[in-house]
Structures are given as C-alpha cells and as structure tokens.
Design an enzyme around this catalytic site. Structure first.
Site, PDB file in Angstrom:
ATOM      1  CG  ASP A 129      -8.011   1.943   6.914  1.00 36.31           C
ATOM      2  OD1 ASP A 129      -8.744   2.324   5.504  1.00 36.31           O
ATOM      3  OD2 ASP A 129      -6.342   1.840   6.439  1.00 36.31           O
ATOM      4  N   GLY A 158       0.882  -1.349   0.120  1.00 37.18           N
ATOM      5  CA  GLY A 158      -0.122  -0.329  -0.284  1.00 37.18           C
ATOM      6  C   GLY A 158       1.027   1.187  -0.844  1.00 37.18           C
ATOM      7  N   GLY A 159       0.406   2.419   0.314  1.00 35.03           N
ATOM      8  CA  GLY A 159       0.939   4.396  -0.064  1.00 35.03           C
ATOM      9  C   GLY A 159       1.639   3.868   1.504  1.00 35.03           C
TER      10      GLY A 159
END
Length: 577
Positions: free
Chosen positions: A425, A314-315
C-alpha cells in the site's frame, strides 16, 4: 605485425585517397586511424553483450571477460597497429617497401603543399616523445603538435569513457575503468610512433570513437529481470550431515512418578497488560456510581495509553496520537474496528512485519496490546506531515528532492523485502515527512510476510486504486515489483501533483484503469527522472528496474550534480506542539 599494418594501410589507401593536399597517403593515414578505432568500439560492444547475459554480476568469469576484452581491444590491437603503421613509413623512408607493393611505396615519394615528400613527412621525423620533450624553436609548430599529440588523445579518452558508460548501463560503472585505463596505457606506450603519423592517426581515431556510441547503444542494456537475478545473492549450499553412528540400543528407565509433595504447581493464568484487564464487579460498581463514560466507550482512551487526538480513520482501523503513561512518551495507537479472529491475525502479522525491520526510514513498532475496545498496535509517533499534504500545500518537489525521496524509500522498501515483507500500500499518504524534511515509510497495515495466508475479507480491496500496480489490480499476487511500481507512482505524484494515471471520479473507475494497465498520462515529462519513471511504471513486472537498481541510478545522478542523497526532501516544517 608490420605485414598486418601494411595491409591495413593498403586497405585505407584504397578506401580513401584524395589526390590533394596534404597528400593521398596522409589522408590514408587518417583512414587507418579510423579503422584502428573500430577495435575499442568492438570491445565496448562485446562488453555490452557480456552484460546482456550476466547483468551486474561483476565477479569471476564476467569480470575476467571484461578485463580481457579491454586489454585486447583497447590496448594491444590499437598499440600494435599504430606502431606497425609507423614502422611501415620508416621502412619506406629508409629505402624499403615496408610490406607495401612497389607502386604504393613509389607513390609515397610524391610531394604535396606544405608536407613535401610524403615518405619523409610520415617516416623521417621525430617520434612523439622527442617532439614533446625536445621541441624545435618554432612556437607555432610546437603548439600544433601539442594539440595533435595531447589534445586529440584527451578527447579520445573522453569518448572511450562514454563508450564504457553506455556499455555498462543499468549497473555500476566502475568496470569502465578497465576500458579507459587500457586506453591511457595505449596512449602512453605509443610515444615511439612518428609524430606526424600519430597526429593523422588521432585525427581519424577520434570521430570513429565518438560515433561508436551509436552501435554500442543499439546493443542495449541487460533486461531488468537479468539484473534482478544477478543482484540476488547466491543460495548457500546445504552442508552434508555427518554419518550418524549407530547407538547401542538402550531401554529407557521406567517412569517413576514424583511423590505427591513434589508435584509441580499448575501454571498461572494468562496475564494481560493492564489495559486489557476488564474491571472487577466491585470496580465496575464504583465506576458506575461516578458520573462519566465507561472505559472503552470514549475516544479519550483509558489505562496505560491516554488518547489525545485521532490521526486517521480507514476501512481497517483508527490511528490515535496517544500518551504512554508508564514510559512518558508519545506513541501512535492503531486500533482495529472489528476485533475478530481475522483482524487479530492481521494485526499480529503487521506487528511481526514491522518488528523484523530495522531501517531509519521505517516506522518502528513498540508493542501489541489489548485495549478496552480492541487489539491495538503501539507504534512510533512521527511528527510532521504526510507527503500528500506536503505536495498539496507546498507544491511539487524538484528533481533533487524527488531523487532523495526515491532513493531513501527504495532503500527502506528493499530492507523490508530482504526480510520477506511486502508493503502493498505504498502511496503519498503513507509517507511522513518529519520536521527535518526526511521521509519515513508508515502503515504496513496490509503488509504480508512470505508464507502468510491472505487474510483479506471478501470484497476488501488491497491498496489504493490510484497507486495500485496493474498486476495486483488484475488479481495477481503482490511482489517486490508491485511495491516498486507503487513507489514510482508516489515519486511521480511528488513531481507532478497527480497520480500517474490521473484521477478518476470513483475508486472503481480507478481500479478498472489499473486492471486494464492504462498507460501513465500525468508523468512529469520535464523531469530528469522521467526515463526511469517510465521504466519503473512498465505494466510488465519483469521489465521494471529493481529497487536496488533504482537506488543506484538515482544516487549516481545525485552524486553527479553534487547533492547528497541524505538531505531533506521538503522544507523544514515547524514541529507540532
């Protein structure tokens, strides 16, 4: 009390007195039963009003108020009025007026159909106890009294229980026992009422208690903000510090430096785990002479943790399945992309957040170590598949499985909130379903403890747009209510296969839809959880149910359908080798 009962009968006779069989005063008795039934309905409305201000705080004054209302409105008033009505009829049968006017008492002497003289029918027969335990020889008559004196009170009991459940919505239902327990006491203590009078009183009492659910429902449950405040434990009062005794002034002894031989040695250099130690020049030269990549430049990893395969990217970082060569166990290794100071602080924050949690459905953290290519978080490796994959391959969940998912993850998030940790999240890909079908909450990568600063890089979006609460998408700080919104969105996806606001072409479009608080368009309308989902996805955080309230509501429904909240949420999947 007989005067009040006679006034009640006079009012009932004026309101409803059709002059046909079984007689005007017999009909007035049923109307009197309807007026008596207004008492428990009013009691249920008062209980609902009390809860509008107290929420679920069933202790102290609130519990005393509910108990007092139940005793007065469900037991004492109906009992006194019912026995008073019976006493009026018996007095008229004996030749008196029973508090009625002379004309009203004289009209009781009229005869109608099978009833005969009304004063004898209503006041000259056996009471309830005698009729039930010393029956006549007529089986048909005994069946009539059994249905009127036992069947009707049982139906009225069910209506009283329904009144209690409506008055106690959005909270534990156990205080309803005070209401229906008082009603049972009223029914048992009214055995001295004349049997025919009691039958017609119950005929009027039952429909009013059933219809009384409507005004009680109109009062409405307490708001979710009131419930949240009532669920919050009281803050402990600070203990007063004892007065300090004045100490006599003393001069500290003069500092005497230790002799040179006793000077403590300097502290050792900071030691790091083996995986963080850079190779010495000799080792680097030896490694350079050996064909193959240098440590830290290959996906296979090096040192204590041997990387097996990449699980996600992911980022923020990359997650690997790795083997702990020292302890011989499989772990999940999360390594940051850019090991700068902010990233290290973020990793340390995540490690602290997970270390504070102790819940069977939250991923466990083992260590925070230095890897050759950055700081790494060592976590429990969970076999299974994400909820997103399970729904995508196996289809949407049914109501029972979704209820178990909701209750379990609400408990996990609530445990995190109790420690002051927000997830921020919550989404289907951050829920792992193990081979036994049990869900686990993972990836607290953007979790933040209360008091921590926001270490979010400029332009970095917090959360996933399709599952982001409206207030956080609009720039407001995250809260337990936003975690509750994201969990409800995850459950909605599990039931329908779509995010609640539907899918957008780009993440920016999804973020704009969240910031505008667009209403959900893909909710599972046919699900039994639809009403609770609508409440949990409310755009205003103060209107949403708390996680504890959601858990109680869902677990209550599971118990009513005979299912355990601890069962699997999906079918058992084979364990990955």
């Amino acid at each position: 009390m007989e005067s009040i009962a006679s006034a009640l009968l006079s009012l009932a006779h004026r309101l409803f007195q059709p002059g046909f069989c079984p007689g005007d005063w017999v009909w007035a008795t049923s109307m009197a039963g309807a007026l008596i039934a207004l008492s428990p309905v009013a009691g249920a409305m008062l209980v609902a009003l009390v809860r509008k201000f107290t929420g679920n705080r069933y202790s102290g004054p609130a519990l005393i108020a509910i108990a007092g209302i139940s005793l007065v409105f469900v037991l004492l008033l109906p009992l006194l009025l019912a026995t008073g009505v019976s006493s009026v009829y018996r007095d008229v049968f004996a030749g008196g007026t029973g508090g009625l006017t002379t004309g009203e008492a004289g009209s009781l002497a009229r005869e109608y159909c099978f009833v005969g003289v009304q004063s004898e029918y209503l006041g000259g027969g056996q009471n309830i106890y005698e009729t039930l335990f010393y029956p006549s020889d007529s089986v048909l008559a005994y069946g009539y009294y059994l249905g009127g004196l036992v069947g009707l009170p049982i139906l009225a009991l069910l209506a009283i229980m329904l009144l209690g459940r409506v008055a106690l919505r959005r909270g534990p239902k156990w205080p309803g026992r005070l209401m229906w327990g008082s009603f049972v006491a009223f029914a048992l203590m009214s055995v001295g009422v004349e049997a025919n009078t009691a039958v017609h009183l119950w005929l009027g009492f039952l429909p009013v208690t059933v219809l009384g659910v409507i005004p009680v429902a109109l009062v409405g449950p307490p708001s979710w903000s009131v419930i949240q405040n009532s669920d919050r434990p009281p803050e402990p009062k600070p203990r007063p510090e004892p007065p300090r005794q004045p100490q006599p002034s003393q001069q500290p002894p003069p500092y005497v430096p230790p002799p040179p031989s006793e000077v403590p040695p300097p502290p050792p250099q900071k030691q790091y785990p083996p995986t963080s130690v850079a190779p010495s020049p000799e080792a680097a030269g030896a490694l350079a002479a050996v064909p193959g990549p240098m440590p830290g430049t290959t996906d296979a990893g090096s040192g204590r943790f041997k990387r097996i395969r990449r699980l996600g990217h992911g980022g923020f970082g990359t997650v690997w399945e790795a083997q702990d060569t020292q302890l011989g166990r499989t772990v999940a290794l999360k390594i940051a992309h850019a090991p700068d100071r902010d990233t290290e602080e973020r990793m340390q924050r995540e490690a602290r957040a997970l270390a504070m949690l102790n819940h069977p459905n939250c991923v466990r953290v083992y260590d925070l170590v230095e890897e050759p290519d950055g700081l790494a978080l060592v976590m429990e490796y969970l076999h299974g598949q994400s909820l997103a994959e399970a729904v995508d391959t196996g289809g949407a969940l049914d109501d029972v499985s979704a209820g178990r998912l909701w209750a379990t993850l609400a408990s996990a998030l609530s445990a995190a909130h109790d420690k002051g940790v927000l997830h921020r999240d919550m989404k289907p890909s951050n829920v792992i379903v193990d081979p036994e079908g049990l869900p686990h909450l993972i990836d607290f990568g953007i979790a933040r403890s209360k008091g921590d600063s926001k270490l979010t890089a400029t332009g970095m979006m917090i959360g996933t747009p399709d599952y982001t609460a409206p207030e956080t998408a609009a720039g407001s700080p995250a809260s337990p209510a936003s975690d509750a919104w994201q969990l409800a969105a995850t459950v909605s996806y599990a039931l329908s296969g779509y995010p609640p606001r539907g899918t957008r072409e780009t993440p920016m479009a999804a973020l704009m839809a969240a910031a505008r608080a667009e209403p959900p368009s893909q909710l599972p309308r046919q699900s039994v959880h639809a009403r609770l989902l609508i409440a949990s996805l409310d755009p205003q955080p103060r209107n949403r149910p708390t996680l504890n309230a959601v858990r109680r509501e869902v677990e209550g429904w599971l118990a009513r359908v005979g299912k355990s909240p601890d069962g699997p949420v999906t079918r058992v999947v084979p364990k990955v080798q």
